[in-house]
Design an enzyme around this catalytic site. Structure first.
Site, mmCIF file in Angstrom:
data_model
loop_
_atom_site.group_PDB
_atom_site.id
_atom_site.type_symbol
_atom_site.label_atom_id
_atom_site.label_comp_id
_atom_site.label_asym_id
_atom_site.label_seq_id
_atom_site.Cartn_x
_atom_site.Cartn_y
_atom_site.Cartn_z
ATOM 1 N N HIS A 65 0.830 -1.211 -0.138
ATOM 2 C CA HIS A 65 0.056 -0.004 -0.041
ATOM 3 C C HIS A 65 0.967 1.420 -0.034
ATOM 4 C CE1 HIS A 65 -3.870 -2.270 1.589
ATOM 5 N NE2 HIS A 65 -3.595 -2.337 0.379
ATOM 6 N N PRO A 99 -11.125 0.975 -1.804
ATOM 7 C CA PRO A 99 -10.930 2.335 -2.311
ATOM 8 C C PRO A 99 -10.184 3.084 -1.034
ATOM 9 C CG PRO A 99 -13.142 1.665 -2.646
ATOM 10 C CD PRO A 99 -12.585 0.650 -1.830
ATOM 11 N N ASP A 139 -13.107 -3.451 3.925
ATOM 12 C CA ASP A 139 -12.146 -4.181 5.066
ATOM 13 C C ASP A 139 -13.136 -4.156 6.319
ATOM 14 O OD1 ASP A 139 -10.387 -4.289 7.038
ATOM 15 O OD2 ASP A 139 -8.938 -3.844 5.837
ATOM 16 N N HIS A 199 -15.974 -12.797 2.215
ATOM 17 C CA HIS A 199 -14.953 -13.766 2.774
ATOM 18 C C HIS A 199 -15.603 -14.169 4.268
ATOM 19 C CE1 HIS A 199 -11.962 -12.066 0.296
ATOM 20 N NE2 HIS A 199 -10.996 -12.528 0.835
ATOM 21 N N GLU A 202 -12.773 -17.786 7.051
ATOM 22 C CA GLU A 202 -11.473 -18.042 6.594
ATOM 23 C C GLU A 202 -10.820 -18.535 7.980
ATOM 24 O OE1 GLU A 202 -9.778 -14.692 4.981
ATOM 25 O OE2 GLU A 202 -7.939 -15.489 4.257
HETATM 26 C C1 6MZ Z 1 -8.991 -11.469 3.895
HETATM 27 C C2 6MZ Z 1 -7.558 -10.177 2.125
HETATM 28 C C3 6MZ Z 1 -6.888 -11.494 1.924
HETATM 29 O O1 6MZ Z 1 -7.995 -4.306 -1.494
HETATM 30 O O2 6MZ Z 1 -5.658 -2.915 -1.420
HETATM 31 N N1 6MZ Z 1 -7.078 -9.403 1.322
HETATM 32 N N2 6MZ Z 1 -8.567 -10.491 2.919
HETATM 33 N N3 6MZ Z 1 -8.025 -12.618 3.416
HETATM 34 C C4 6MZ Z 1 -7.076 -12.723 2.569
HETATM 35 N N4 6MZ Z 1 -6.480 -13.839 2.310
HETATM 36 C C5 6MZ Z 1 -5.101 -13.868 2.416
HETATM 37 N N5 6MZ Z 1 -5.940 -11.281 0.782
HETATM 38 C C6 6MZ Z 1 -6.055 -9.900 0.630
HETATM 39 O O3 6MZ Z 1 -5.837 -5.614 -1.880
HETATM 40 C C7 6MZ Z 1 -5.219 -6.166 -0.591
HETATM 41 C C8 6MZ Z 1 -6.342 -6.247 0.546
HETATM 42 O O4 6MZ Z 1 -7.294 -7.175 0.198
HETATM 43 C C9 6MZ Z 1 -7.433 -7.963 1.196
HETATM 44 C C10 6MZ Z 1 -7.067 -7.288 2.499
HETATM 45 O O5 6MZ Z 1 -7.998 -6.349 3.019
HETATM 46 C C11 6MZ Z 1 -5.768 -6.652 1.898
HETATM 47 O O6 6MZ Z 1 -5.465 -5.368 2.539
HETATM 48 P P1 6MZ Z 1 -6.561 -4.014 -2.147
HETATM 49 O O7 6MZ Z 1 -6.562 -4.060 -3.785
#
Ligand code: 6MZ
Length: 346
Positions: A65, A99, A139, A199, A202
């Site tokens: 990020h 976003p 999130d 999700h 998990e």
């Molecule tokens: C839950 C996940 C994830 O949104 O900044 N993200 N959330 N479980 C996972 N398993 C490994 N992998 C990714 O992409 C990054 C964001 O996606 C989510 C998290 O909120 C992470 O900060 P963007 O494009």
């Protein structure tokens, strides 16, 4: 199973987080421009094996990020990621991303979304053979007001983009926050016609999962701990089976994050054997150093799937996409036009 066959098989990717899908090449390009020191940290992190726990993975997102803190970088990541999926023979892609406002670079949530939409449009203008849709992510740490803002943006950009924005993802560190607090706004999003890919389970969380499942999401991300043997309950399994809610399954991701002890124990087997709709996905192809073809190959090798099984698994994903019937029909013809050749040749 040859990786080559999995590469040649046309595929659908339904669970790809934009910032987690960033390739090493794109990281290098962006980080060197911004701060070579940051690049050193990222390179160390990205060396295979470093993303070894859920905790480490979420640390990696924080680093990523830092380089994706402006609209130019967001555009570049989206443009490159779409090209990379296309090169892996993905014909339909749903990207999801959270976003972000970054006042120091002037990036707003709206300009963040517009940068991704511009990358999708530019790839389309290049006649890249891939349909791309976009989900806005909430999130799970967010409070109701932030979540509502995201749903409002999704509704607005769904209209402005002519249907490229299709819905809402709920994601974020599963060990933090309580998704129950977001149920009212998720319900409202569904009411407003947005699709929901959430999700769920998990990590073990029976009560939370029960509560969120009441919304009947359109798809579930991971669903690792739905089954009683994995810390879930028979009630959760029954609900998912009864409503045939498709599962987005990410083998490498779950093994690296240690939410599944070994790939042989992956819940894919249970759901696949039930004939339940399952989509093999990458999750974060950059962070986990994988590709969708490699994930199909891993599933085939681990669970003894034949070429025909792999083909059918990929074909069946078309019915799980968040796009209109005409797109589904186009994709099905694309698959059918190469089917007999691919299944008959060695
Ligand atoms: C839950 C996940 C994830 O949104 O900044 N993200 N959330 N479980 C996972 N398993 C490994 N992998 C990714 O992409 C990054 C964001 O996606 C989510 C998290 O909120 C992470 O900060 P963007 O494009």
């Amino acid at each position: 199973m040859s990786l080559d066959f999995c590469k040649r098989t046309p595929k659908v990717e339904l669970h790809a987080h934009l910032n987690g899908s960033i390739s090493r090449e794109t990281i290098e390009k962006l980080a060197m421009k911004k701060n070579p020191e940051l690049y050193k940290d990222l390179r160390i992190c990205f060396d295979k094996g470093k993303a070894e726990t859920l905790d480490n993975v979420f640390q990696m997102f924080k680093l990523i990020h830092q380089i994706s803190d402006n609209t130019e970088a967001i555009y570049t990541i989206a443009y490159d990621v779409i090209h990379e999926f296309s090169a892996d023979n993905v014909k339909y892609l749903e990207l999801r991303s959270t976003p972000r406002d970054v006042p120091s670079s002037g990036m707003t949530k709206s300009s963040y979304i517009e940068a991704i939409l511009k990358a999708i449009e530019d790839c389309h203008k290049e006649n890249l053979d891939i349909v791309v849709k976009f989900l806005l992510a909430i999130d799970r740490r967010n409070d109701l007001s932030v979540a509502k803002e995201t749903v409002d943006l999704a509704e607005r950009y769904s209209r402005l983009s002519g249907g490229t924005v299709v819905g809402i993802d709920l994601s974020g560190d599963p060990t933090v926050g309580d998704a129950c607090t977001l149920v009212p706004i998720l319900r409202d999003a569904k009411f407003r016609g947005l699709k929901l890919a959430l999700h769920l389970a998990e990590v073990p969380a029976v009560e939370e999962t029960e509560e969120v499942l009441k919304i009947l999401p359109d798809r579930i991300g991971h669903g690792t701990c739905l089954h009683p043997n994995a810390g879930g309950s028979q009630g959760l399994v029954d609900t998912v089976l009864q409503h045939r809610i498709p599962l987005e399954l990410c083998l490498t991701s779950n093994v690296i994050c240690q939410t599944v002890a070994h790939v042989d124990n992956h819940h894919f087997k249970y759901w696949y054997d039930q004939g339940h709709p399952c989509a093999i996905c990458t999750d974060d192809k950059g962070v986990f150093s994988t590709s969708l073809s490699e994930e199909y190959c891993l599933a085939a090798e681990t669970f003894g799937l034949t070429r025909k099984d792999i083909w059918t698994l990929s074909y069946n994903c078309i019915d799980m996409i968040f796009a209109e019937e005409a797109v589904k029909q186009d994709l099905k013809s694309k698959w059918n036009s190469v089917k007999s050749y691919e299944l008959n040749c060695e």
